[in-house]
Design a protein around this motif. Structure first.
Motif, PDB file in Angstrom:
ATOM      1  N   LEU A 319      11.071  10.705   0.407  1.00  0.00           N
ATOM      2  CA  LEU A 319      11.815   9.605  -0.227  1.00  0.00           C
ATOM      3  C   LEU A 319      12.096   9.906  -1.692  1.00  0.00           C
ATOM      4  O   LEU A 319      13.195   9.627  -2.208  1.00  0.00           O
ATOM      5  N   ARG A 320      11.128  10.500  -2.349  1.00  0.00           N
ATOM      6  CA  ARG A 320      11.320  10.829  -3.778  1.00  0.00           C
ATOM      7  C   ARG A 320      12.399  11.907  -3.948  1.00  0.00           C
ATOM      8  O   ARG A 320      13.192  11.867  -4.889  1.00  0.00           O
ATOM      9  N   ARG A 321      12.412  12.868  -3.007  1.00  0.00           N
ATOM     10  CA  ARG A 321      13.368  13.974  -3.125  1.00  0.00           C
ATOM     11  C   ARG A 321      14.815  13.498  -2.961  1.00  0.00           C
ATOM     12  O   ARG A 321      15.733  14.131  -3.477  1.00  0.00           O
ATOM     13  N   ILE A 322      15.015  12.401  -2.249  1.00  0.00           N
ATOM     14  CA  ILE A 322      16.404  11.923  -2.099  1.00  0.00           C
ATOM     15  C   ILE A 322      16.724  10.836  -3.123  1.00  0.00           C
ATOM     16  O   ILE A 322      17.750  10.154  -3.023  1.00  0.00           O
ATOM     17  N   GLY A 323      15.820  10.674  -4.096  1.00  0.00           N
ATOM     18  CA  GLY A 323      16.137   9.805  -5.222  1.00  0.00           C
ATOM     19  C   GLY A 323      15.657   8.373  -5.126  1.00  0.00           C
ATOM     20  O   GLY A 323      16.106   7.521  -5.899  1.00  0.00           O
ATOM     21  N   PHE A 324      14.706   8.094  -4.229  1.00  0.00           N
ATOM     22  CA  PHE A 324      14.196   6.731  -4.096  1.00  0.00           C
ATOM     23  C   PHE A 324      12.728   6.707  -4.533  1.00  0.00           C
ATOM     24  O   PHE A 324      11.848   7.124  -3.788  1.00  0.00           O
ATOM     25  N   GLY A 325      12.498   6.254  -5.773  1.00  0.00           N
ATOM     26  CA  GLY A 325      11.160   6.242  -6.350  1.00  0.00           C
ATOM     27  C   GLY A 325      10.271   5.161  -5.765  1.00  0.00           C
ATOM     28  O   GLY A 325      10.735   4.282  -5.021  1.00  0.00           O
ATOM     29  N   PRO A 326       8.981   5.186  -6.095  1.00  0.00           N
ATOM     30  CA  PRO A 326       8.015   4.235  -5.527  1.00  0.00           C
ATOM     31  C   PRO A 326       8.290   2.785  -5.921  1.00  0.00           C
ATOM     32  O   PRO A 326       7.796   1.860  -5.285  1.00  0.00           O
ATOM     33  N   GLU A 327       9.070   2.588  -7.001  1.00  0.00           N
ATOM     34  CA  GLU A 327       9.417   1.226  -7.389  1.00  0.00           C
ATOM     35  C   GLU A 327      10.523   0.650  -6.497  1.00  0.00           C
ATOM     36  O   GLU A 327      10.752  -0.568  -6.467  1.00  0.00           O
ATOM     37  N   ILE A 328      11.222   1.536  -5.755  1.00  0.00           N
ATOM     38  CA  ILE A 328      12.301   1.090  -4.872  1.00  0.00           C
ATOM     39  C   ILE A 328      11.810   0.944  -3.434  1.00  0.00           C
ATOM     40  O   ILE A 328      12.022  -0.070  -2.784  1.00  0.00           O
ATOM     41  N   VAL A 329      11.140   1.987  -2.938  1.00  0.00           N
ATOM     42  CA  VAL A 329      10.684   1.948  -1.555  1.00  0.00           C
ATOM     43  C   VAL A 329       9.543   2.930  -1.327  1.00  0.00           C
ATOM     44  O   VAL A 329       9.490   3.988  -1.976  1.00  0.00           O
ATOM     45  N   VAL A 330       8.630   2.555  -0.441  1.00  0.00           N
ATOM     46  CA  VAL A 330       7.583   3.455   0.054  1.00  0.00           C
ATOM     47  C   VAL A 330       7.686   3.448   1.572  1.00  0.00           C
ATOM     48  O   VAL A 330       8.309   2.557   2.161  1.00  0.00           O
ATOM     49  N   ALA A 331       7.104   4.447   2.197  1.00  0.00           N
ATOM     50  CA  ALA A 331       7.233   4.584   3.650  1.00  0.00           C
ATOM     51  C   ALA A 331       6.783   3.318   4.385  1.00  0.00           C
ATOM     52  O   ALA A 331       7.401   2.911   5.370  1.00  0.00           O
ATOM     53  N   HIS A 332       5.730   2.692   3.899  1.00  0.00           N
ATOM     54  CA  HIS A 332       5.209   1.501   4.563  1.00  0.00           C
ATOM     55  C   HIS A 332       6.153   0.310   4.400  1.00  0.00           C
ATOM     56  O   HIS A 332       6.071  -0.673   5.136  1.00  0.00           O
ATOM     57  N   GLY A 333       7.077   0.397   3.434  1.00  0.00           N
ATOM     58  CA  GLY A 333       7.961  -0.725   3.162  1.00  0.00           C
ATOM     59  C   GLY A 333       9.038  -0.958   4.200  1.00  0.00           C
ATOM     60  O   GLY A 333       9.672  -2.021   4.213  1.00  0.00           O
TER      61      GLY A 333
END
Length: 384
Positions: A319-333
């Motif tokens: 998720l981080r590599r495609i530009g979605f940081g932990p403030e936007i989304v995490v796998a569990h979200g």
């Protein structure tokens, strides 16, 4: 003549054991192998008894005489020193058996018998290890709230507020197990309920608006990482499963013909079997994945060790590599993403959506009923 250290050291073994007296019924027994053992002969209730004090030189002449005098003092009080020693030994044994560490081990065995997951047991082991380091050897009924608070403060000072709460909860569960076992009378952690800093509740970051979801799906289509990781992220959305359930999935769990993924109770957080309907999109992804990892028992085997699944950080790193940081989304979200859009659509029974996401029903009987009652609707939700 009374014994001296020099006399004792000069004693040599003989073919048979022999005694050498000191005075006032204290003597040393020299064995055929050369051991020199302290003995005290006395009478109690008109019966002759002997008490052992240990081996010379580990127990010195001075210490042996003091032990003899202590035994004489008990006799003057009408107490059999042999029985008093057994009593002390039994108390020491009971204290050892009722130590926090021993009770914690029995509590953990109970969790195993209850079928708790390996992940849950691993977390409990971590908290138990923390507690044992500070007071594991102490008898559980002697451990005070202040002792436990000292342990909690160590983690609190480091800012580990969530750990503090879970550690207190685990210690409390062990005390309640001890109470139920008749070993302790109260749970000192109850008094600490408001003594430590409570962590600020942070919900897992999730995509819950359509523009962000659209941007995410476009980013996923041009993902340049491993194709199996991309497939895992897509299945994560379609199945509304926990990341651990996806990454630990095995091929034998999938019935392609009947379009269902069946997870055993031990694989589920709520310890109940769960069935996921497979829509056509999911079936297509699984067939594509079969060409890549069909050789393994795992859908997503680890690159470093094919006998294990991918790590719990793999999906979040993607998720981080495609530009979605932990403030936007995490796998569990993505469970929240699924639930949000499914509920907002107004097309589905909220209980069916909860059943789809394998969320625990407060009413266990109703929860079991729901698994069959909403299956047809869950199949339609999957297609939707």
């Amino acid at each position: 003549m009374p014994l001296t250290d020099a006399k004792i050291r000069a004693l040599k073994p003989k073919a048979k054991p022999y005694k050498v007296s000191d005075y006032d019924s204290l003597f040393i027994l020299v064995t055929a192998k050369g051991s020199k053992l302290w003995k005290f002969k006395y009478r109690f209730n008109k019966k002759e008894n002997r008490l052992s004090f240990g081996k010379f030189p580990y127990v010195t002449l001075k210490q042996a005489r003091q032990l003899r005098d202590d035994a004489r003092s008990l006799l003057e009080q009408g107490i059999d020193p042999s029985q008093e020693r057994k009593k002390d030994q039994n108390e020491a044994k009971a204290q050892s058996e009722h130590s926090f560490a021993n009770i914690a081990a029995k509590y953990r065995d109970k969790l195993v018998k209850e079928g708790k997951s390996a992940e849950t047991l691993k977390k409990k082991d971590w908290f138990i290890k923390m507690a044992n380091a500070d007071f594991g050897n102490q008898p559980i009924h002697e451990i005070s709230a202040q002792t436990i608070l000292t342990t909690l403060r160590k983690r609190e000072e480091k800012g580990h507020y969530e750990t503090v709460g879970r550690l207190r909860s685990t210690i409390g569960a062990i005390f309640r197990y001890a109470i139920a076992s008749g070993i302790a009378e109260n749970d000192p952690t109850y008094a600490l309920k408001d003594a430590t800093i409570k962590p600020t509740v942070k919900h897992r970051a999730a995509i819950t608006d359509k523009p962000t979801l659209k941007r995410y799906l476009k980013a996923l289509e041009v993902y340049h990482g491993k194709p199996e990781t991309c497939i895992a992220l897509k299945l994560l959305m379609l199945f509304a499963s926990r990341p651990g359930e996806i990454r630990k999935a095995k091929w034998h769990e999938f019935d392609i013909e009947n379009k269902v993924w069946s997870l055993d109770a031990e694989r589920m957080k709520m310890r109940r079997p769960h069935h996921v309907p497979l829509c056509q999109e999911a079936l297509n992804l699984l067939l594509e994945l079969k060409e890549i990892t069909g050789w393994s028992e795992w859908l997503f085997p680890s690159q470093s060790n094919s006998k294990k699944p991918i790590s719990d950080s793999t999906l979040n790193q993607a998720l981080r590599r495609i530009g979605f940081g932990p403030e936007i989304v995490v796998a569990h979200g993505f469970r929240a993403t699924f639930s949000t859009f499914a509920n907002e659509s107004g097309l589905w029974n909220p209980d069916a959506i909860e059943a789809y996401c394998a969320r625990q029903d407060r009413n266990v009987v109703r929860g079991i009923y729901n698994r069959s009652l909403y299956w047809e609707e869950r199949v339609k939700i999957a297609d939707w």
